[in-house]
Design an enzyme around this catalytic site. Structure first.
Site, PDB file in Angstrom:
ATOM      1  N   CYS A   8      49.999  27.379  42.228  1.00  0.00           N
ATOM      2  CA  CYS A   8      48.617  27.126  41.835  1.00  0.00           C
ATOM      3  C   CYS A   8      48.493  26.006  40.815  1.00  0.00           C
ATOM      4  CB  CYS A   8      47.942  28.398  41.331  1.00  0.00           C
ATOM      5  SG  CYS A   8      48.772  29.097  39.892  1.00  0.00           S
TER       6      CYS A   8
ATOM      7  N   HIS B 170      43.042  19.446  30.699  1.00  0.00           N
ATOM      8  CA  HIS B 170      41.809  20.216  30.843  1.00  0.00           C
ATOM      9  C   HIS B 170      40.735  19.392  31.556  1.00  0.00           C
ATOM     10  CE1 HIS B 170      37.911  21.828  29.500  1.00  0.00           C
ATOM     11  NE2 HIS B 170      38.512  22.994  29.648  1.00  0.00           N
TER      12      HIS B 170
ATOM     13  N   ASN C  10      52.274  22.868  36.562  1.00  0.00           N
ATOM     14  CA  ASN C  10      51.904  22.074  35.388  1.00  0.00           C
ATOM     15  C   ASN C  10      52.825  22.425  34.222  1.00  0.00           C
ATOM     16  OD1 ASN C  10      49.790  21.592  37.096  1.00  0.00           O
ATOM     17  ND2 ASN C  10      48.303  22.814  35.964  1.00  0.00           N
TER      18      ASN C  10
HETATM   19  C1  PEP Z   1      50.173  25.680  35.659  1.00  0.00           C
HETATM   20  O1  PEP Z   1      50.763  25.715  34.584  1.00  0.00           O
HETATM   21  O2  PEP Z   1      50.568  25.031  36.646  1.00  0.00           O
HETATM   22  C2  PEP Z   1      48.901  26.418  35.811  1.00  0.00           C
HETATM   23  C3  PEP Z   1      48.313  26.543  36.987  1.00  0.00           C
HETATM   24  O3  PEP Z   1      48.350  26.938  34.664  1.00  0.00           O
HETATM   25  P1  PEP Z   1      47.496  26.095  33.596  1.00  0.00           P
HETATM   26  O4  PEP Z   1      47.325  24.712  34.130  1.00  0.00           O
HETATM   27  O5  PEP Z   1      46.234  26.844  33.428  1.00  0.00           O
HETATM   28  O6  PEP Z   1      48.418  26.145  32.413  1.00  0.00           O
END
Ligand code: PEP
Ligand code: MG
Length: 779
Positions: A731, A408, A681
């Site tokens: 993303c 975060h 991620n």
């Molecule tokens: C991801 O998991 O790559 C993503 C973009 O979502 P978050 O980081 O909000 O879980």
């Protein structure tokens, strides 16, 4: 017979073009001419103007034919095919052809042998926007005289690329009226090339010009393939302060139609790729460019092997440096122009959001203690969550004990443009409240004391400083076939990034709107009879972004809070169970289809409907996060449809590909949606079985989105999705952090990449260079 007008305005040497002449010379031509007029040396060339294009159309009677094809064909694909064929097989009038050859020969004469040229599209004003949207108007490199006329026709024909026609249709622009200029420039026969910045890119210090240089074509430096030589020059007296000659293990050269990588060893690898004289000439040009545009610039340059100094020193691209320029809270080193002295290192961690800041540390173990946090202090804490965002917004830097680059703290600070170091282990123990420290988040180090002085805030005045319109400014950036989207969650920061060359928002995380604007748990608002508060505020937040960048799309992701995060909202405790492992618990679609949360999901859908239908923002699309199974997605789409939102040509529904089952079952999912966006991620976490926030595993190198297993999954998804005619984006943080992942995905044919604001310019340039290489290979 050449008309007088054509003779005077059909072809213009770049030296006669000025920035006002967009209609005649197109955006690119006008810019290049303007640079030349300011004494900024760009490769010599000429513009085949829109008048010449018009003459070509009239001579062949093409206007009526184009109009009737556009009328006859419903399908843009067919229309494109027919019109392009028409243009490519039509004759360029003999007199115009002669003028083009004459201009070419004149360029060759100056060099003393036949040159190669770049033939580049240069869209005229009204079409600039569609050009960047279509993303497909062509540029041909290394063109010989024998092929020149064909390539000019190919560039003209690219006005009728399918996507360009589609776009103009949707905007109500009459396709038969658009015009095009063509820029023809000598290809630089690069002996050496590279980039330079009119500030120090590692800390934003505007006292310096930093030049990075290597042998051969610029792609080696831009694409990060070599460690370049570096020259640091002081701006005020144009003296070389430091020169570091790197061992350059390869160069890229143009050879018979291809860019080839040549390994280097021995003398060439270790000798300087740029002389002091050339570096100083470049620095002079850099100063002119900076003063012309009135802001720090990021410049690509090349030294031509065919010409003599100083005529061989060229600028090939110049664009505003926006990373440091747009950091409103930036503190720039202005005190001394000397090298930094030795400093005591207090803690080290992962460089999560680049930049440097000095200030007083404030160690906080709980967000409840944050009342006294002063603007400009440095936040030192264990880890952040959405409750911390208001504090993060006023901090000048952030240091956390825990977390990796997808945590975060890392994601939010990159978006806010605040330097951040995460995973600094015992920062909260070593650092003390009130202590003066400097966070160098480019290197991941916290120093004792203040290294940088504070500078009064510089208001970023957008594009007006340069005197160029925003469209023209944006046309300075390369056009890419792969769309460059940006990740953004905080509606109010969009203003800051409006001048960046992005094609849309590829991930809008709504958690920021919920935790900062709405503050209350949606089920609690329903319980107290105020559901509309949720719908209205959410719609407002989305609309703020969607209207600012209209008509570019905004992919809004439905909520993806975890239970522990939802619980932090006002009234949340009543509705959120304690979970042992929220990361793989009740999140994403599993919420929307649950009896408890479904009413809240309906509010999210209503907010989207409100933005699209009441506010007319048809550029708002949606994305489902943390999708696990087809049945749950089917059910969630059903609820959305029940609320009146259905997939249409202008309402795309995407899902995140972050649970491996989505990739295993990609064929089935493809039948239900328009596109996928890779959440690298979570995909890395779940493919490798590694908690993305575990520093133990992170430090041991387990958490790595570049792991072959993760890359293989991404490749597989692209292949299957494309088989079913679906798009794929990404993303997660990976392409913002690892250029090699971007390169891999572009080569695999990904449709778009969505990255953090601070890497938009770099990534656009990187993607353009990769695409160009792919094109050259294919030819
Ligand atoms: C991801 O998991 O790559 C993503 C973009 O979502 P978050 O980081 O909000 O879980
Ligand atoms: Mg995710």
């Amino acid at each position: 017979m050449v008309t007088q007008i054509l003779k005077e305005e059909g072809i213009l040497p770049l030296s006669r073009v000025r920035k006002e002449m967009v209609e005649l010379a197109g955006g690119k031509g006008a810019n290049l001419g303007e640079l030349l007029s300011q004494g900024i040396r760009v490769p010599p060339g000429f513009v085949i103007t829109s008048k010449a294009y018009s003459y070509f159309l009239d001579y062949n009677g093409l206007r009526d034919k184009i109009v009737s094809i556009l009328k006859e064909e419903d399908s843009s694909e067919k229309a494109s095919e027919r019109i392009k064929h028409l243009i490519l097989t039509s004759q360029v009038p003999h007199d115009l052809e002669e003028m083009i050859y004459d201009s070419f020969d004149e360029l060759s004469r100056a060099v003393g042998k036949e040159i190669l040229v770049a033939v580049r599209s240069s869209a005229t004003a009204e079409d600039i926007e569609s050009a960047s949207f279509a993303g497909q108007q062509d540029t041909y490199l290394n063109v010989r005289r024998a092929n020149l006329i064909n390539m000019v026709k190919a560039v003209w024909a690219s006005l009728y690329n399918e996507r360009a026609i589609e776009y103009r249709k949707s905007k109500g622009i009459d396709s038969s009226k658009v015009e095009m200029a063509v820029v023809v420039q000598k290809m630089v026969n690069s002996r050496s090339s590279g980039v330079m910045f009119t500030l120090n890119p590692s800390n934003g210090d505007r006292n310096f010009i930093v030049i990075e240089s290597s042998w051969g074509l610029g792609e080696a430096v831009v694409g990060g393939k070599v460690t370049p030589d570096e020259v640091i020059i002081s701006k005020h007296d144009l003296k070389i302060l430091d020169k570091r000659v790197a061992k350059k293990n390869m160069k890229i050269v143009y050879n018979q139609g291809n860019n080839v990588e040549v390994p280097l060893n021995g003398e060439e690898s270790e000798s300087p790729s740029i002389s002091d004289e050339e570096a100083l000439e470049l620095a002079k040009l850099a100063l002119k460019i900076e003063s012309h545009y009135g802001m720090p610039m990021d410049i690509e340059w090349a030294i031509d092997a065919d010409l003599k100094f100083p005529d061989n020193v060229f600028i090939v691209q110049a664009r505003p440096e926006t990373f440091w320029a747009s950091k409103e809270k930036e503190k720039v080193k202005t005190t001394s122009a000397t090298q930094p002295t030795e400093r005591k290192i207090l803690v080290k961690g992962l460089a999560a959001s680049p930049g440097i800041a000095s200030g007083k540390a404030r160690v906080l173990m709980d967000v409840k203690e944050s009342k006294d946090f002063q603007k400009g202090e440095i936040l030192v804490t264990r880890m952040t969550d959405p409750d911390w965002v208001p504090v993060m917004k006023i901090a000048s830097a952030i240091v956390t004990d825990e977390g990796g680059i997808t945590s975060h703290a890392a994601i939010v600070s990159r978006e806010l443009g605040i330097p951040a170091i995460v995973g600094a282990k015992d920062a909260t123990k070593v650092l003390e409240t009130g202590q003066e420290i400097t966070v160098d988040a480019t290197r991941g180090v916290v120093y004792e004391g203040r290294i940088i002085a504070e500078e009064p805030k510089q208001e970023h005045q957008g594009t007006s400083i340069s005197g160029l319109s925003r469209d023209v400014l944006l046309s300075l950036f390369p056009v890419t076939g792969t769309k460059i989207y940006m990740n953004l969650g905080q509606p109010d920061v969009i203003e800051k990034y409006l001048d960046l060359p992005f094609d849309g928002i590829g991930l809008m995380r709504i958690e920021f709107i919920v935790s900062e604007w709405i503050k209350h748990h949606p089920l609690y608002l329903i319980k107290i009879g105020k559901p509309e508060e949720f719908v209205n505020k959410l719609a407002d937040g989305i609309a703020r972004v969607a209207s600012a960048i209209y008509p570019r799309p905004v992919v809004v992701r439905f909520s993806d809070f975890k239970t522990n995060e939802y619980r932090g909202l006002i009234g949340g405790e009543e509705f959120e169970p304690e979970e042992r492992n929220p990361m793989i618990g009740w999140r994403g679609v599993s919420r929307y289809v649950s009896q408890q949360y479904e009413p809240a999901f309906r509010l999210e859908v209503r907010a989207i409907r409100k933005a699209r239908e009441e506010m007319g923002l048809k550029n708002v699309w949606v994305m489902f996060p943390f999708v696990r199974t087809t049945w749950e997605l089917n059910k969630a789409i059903g609820i959305m449809e029940d609320e009146g939102l259905r997939r249409t040509a202008d309402f795309k529904v995407w899902i995140m590909a972050e649970v491996p089952s989505v990739i295993t079952m990609a064929d089935e999912f493809s039948k239900m949606i328009d596109g996928f966006s890779i959440g690298s991620n979570d995909l890395a976490q779940l493919t490798l079985g590694v908690d993305r926030d575990s520093e133990i595993l992170g430090r041991m190198g387990y958490y790595d989105e570049r792991d072959p297993a993760v890359l293989r999954s991404m490749k597989r998804l692209i292949r299957i999705a494309h088989k079913y005619g679906r798009t794929v984006s990404i993303c997660g943080q990976a392409p913002s952090v690892y250029p090699e992942v971007t390169e891999f995905l572009v080569k695999e044919g990904i449709d778009s990449v969505s990255i953090n604001p601070d890497t938009v310019i770099y990534t656009r340039r990187l993607v353009a260079s990769i695409e160009q290489k792919l094109l050259l290979r294919r030819r």
